[in-house]
Design a protein around this motif. Structure first.
Motif, PDB file in Angstrom:
ATOM      1  N   ASP A 157      17.571  -3.978   2.736  1.00  0.00           N
ATOM      2  CA  ASP A 157      17.604  -2.550   2.420  1.00  0.00           C
ATOM      3  C   ASP A 157      18.876  -1.857   2.910  1.00  0.00           C
ATOM      4  OD1 ASP A 157      15.053  -2.655   1.293  1.00  0.00           O
ATOM      5  OD2 ASP A 157      14.091  -2.220   3.218  1.00  0.00           O
ATOM      6  N   VAL A 158      19.561  -2.463   3.876  1.00  0.00           N
ATOM      7  CA  VAL A 158      20.761  -1.837   4.428  1.00  0.00           C
ATOM      8  C   VAL A 158      21.874  -1.962   3.393  1.00  0.00           C
ATOM      9  CG1 VAL A 158      22.428  -1.834   6.320  1.00  0.00           C
ATOM     10  CG2 VAL A 158      20.017  -2.336   6.788  1.00  0.00           C
ATOM     11  N   VAL A 211      18.441   3.662  10.761  1.00  0.00           N
ATOM     12  CA  VAL A 211      17.492   2.656  10.310  1.00  0.00           C
ATOM     13  C   VAL A 211      16.984   1.848  11.504  1.00  0.00           C
ATOM     14  CG1 VAL A 211      18.535   2.469   8.013  1.00  0.00           C
ATOM     15  CG2 VAL A 211      19.305   0.948   9.838  1.00  0.00           C
ATOM     16  N   ASN A 212      15.870   1.169  11.307  1.00  0.00           N
ATOM     17  CA  ASN A 212      15.328   0.262  12.316  1.00  0.00           C
ATOM     18  C   ASN A 212      15.014  -1.052  11.621  1.00  0.00           C
ATOM     19  OD1 ASN A 212      12.562  -0.898  13.540  1.00  0.00           O
ATOM     20  ND2 ASN A 212      13.933  -0.158  15.119  1.00  0.00           N
ATOM     21  N   GLY A 242      14.933 -12.744   7.211  1.00  0.00           N
ATOM     22  CA  GLY A 242      14.439 -13.570   6.115  1.00  0.00           C
ATOM     23  C   GLY A 242      14.872 -13.040   4.757  1.00  0.00           C
ATOM     24  N   GLY A 243      15.396 -11.821   4.742  1.00  0.00           N
ATOM     25  CA  GLY A 243      15.815 -11.210   3.485  1.00  0.00           C
ATOM     26  C   GLY A 243      17.311 -11.219   3.270  1.00  0.00           C
ATOM     27  N   ASN A 265      33.925  -3.528   3.496  1.00  0.00           N
ATOM     28  CA  ASN A 265      33.021  -3.936   2.418  1.00  0.00           C
ATOM     29  C   ASN A 265      31.791  -4.703   2.891  1.00  0.00           C
ATOM     30  OD1 ASN A 265      34.583  -2.761   0.336  1.00  0.00           O
ATOM     31  ND2 ASN A 265      35.973  -4.511   0.412  1.00  0.00           N
ATOM     32  N   GLU A 266      31.472  -4.634   4.193  1.00  0.00           N
ATOM     33  CA  GLU A 266      30.256  -5.250   4.725  1.00  0.00           C
ATOM     34  C   GLU A 266      29.371  -4.161   5.299  1.00  0.00           C
ATOM     35  OE1 GLU A 266      30.350  -9.385   6.689  1.00  0.00           O
ATOM     36  OE2 GLU A 266      32.149  -8.367   7.379  1.00  0.00           O
ATOM     37  N   TYR A 267      28.085  -4.213   4.966  1.00  0.00           N
ATOM     38  CA  TYR A 267      27.149  -3.259   5.544  1.00  0.00           C
ATOM     39  C   TYR A 267      26.777  -3.724   6.940  1.00  0.00           C
ATOM     40  CZ  TYR A 267      27.008  -1.199   0.989  1.00  0.00           C
ATOM     41  OH  TYR A 267      27.376  -0.603  -0.173  1.00  0.00           O
ATOM     42  N   GLU A 268      26.563  -2.769   7.823  1.00  0.00           N
ATOM     43  CA  GLU A 268      26.239  -3.084   9.212  1.00  0.00           C
ATOM     44  C   GLU A 268      25.330  -2.015   9.794  1.00  0.00           C
ATOM     45  OE1 GLU A 268      30.105  -3.289  11.045  1.00  0.00           O
ATOM     46  OE2 GLU A 268      30.317  -1.125  11.109  1.00  0.00           O
TER      47      GLU A 268
END
Length: 107
Positions: free
Chosen positions: A15-16, A25-26, A50-51, A86-89
């Motif tokens: 979802d991130v 977020v958590n 796992g996602g 370009n990476e979500y964190e």
């Protein structure tokens, strides 16, 4: 100064993304990589629920003891959803944003 508390939304690593960018977020995840020093800015490491893996960035100014993170450990991390190169964190803001849920694996 008056503090304003924002309730974090529970998310999965998948979802991130752009839709959560700028939100608190958590995520409950397994640490899949030892923290890498990004001196002088902080530390980064990957986690997964796992996602799909997502990067955690711990800024040195947060006061978070990086030694609380161990490979294979299950943790709950609350933080700001953001994007870098370009990476979500997810960026935890303080020691209160990190909860150890299990002990690390002994691999």
């Amino acid at each position: 100064n008056k503090r304003i508390y924002v309730q974090a939304q529970n998310d999965y690593t998948a979802d991130v993304s752009e839709k959560t960018e700028g939100e608190i977020v958590n995520i409950t995840v397994i640490i899949i990589e030892k923290p890498i020093n990004q001196f002088p800015y902080g530390f980064k490491f990957n986690v997964d629920d796992g996602g799909g893996k997502i990067k955690i960035f711990v800024n040195t100014q947060t006061g978070i003891d990086i030694n609380v993170f161990s490979f294979g450990q299950k943790v709950s991390i609350t933080g700001l959803s953001s994007q870098f190169n370009n990476e979500y964190e997810v960026m935890p803001r303080s020691p209160d944003d990190v909860q150890k849920l299990t002990q690390p694996c002994m691999d």
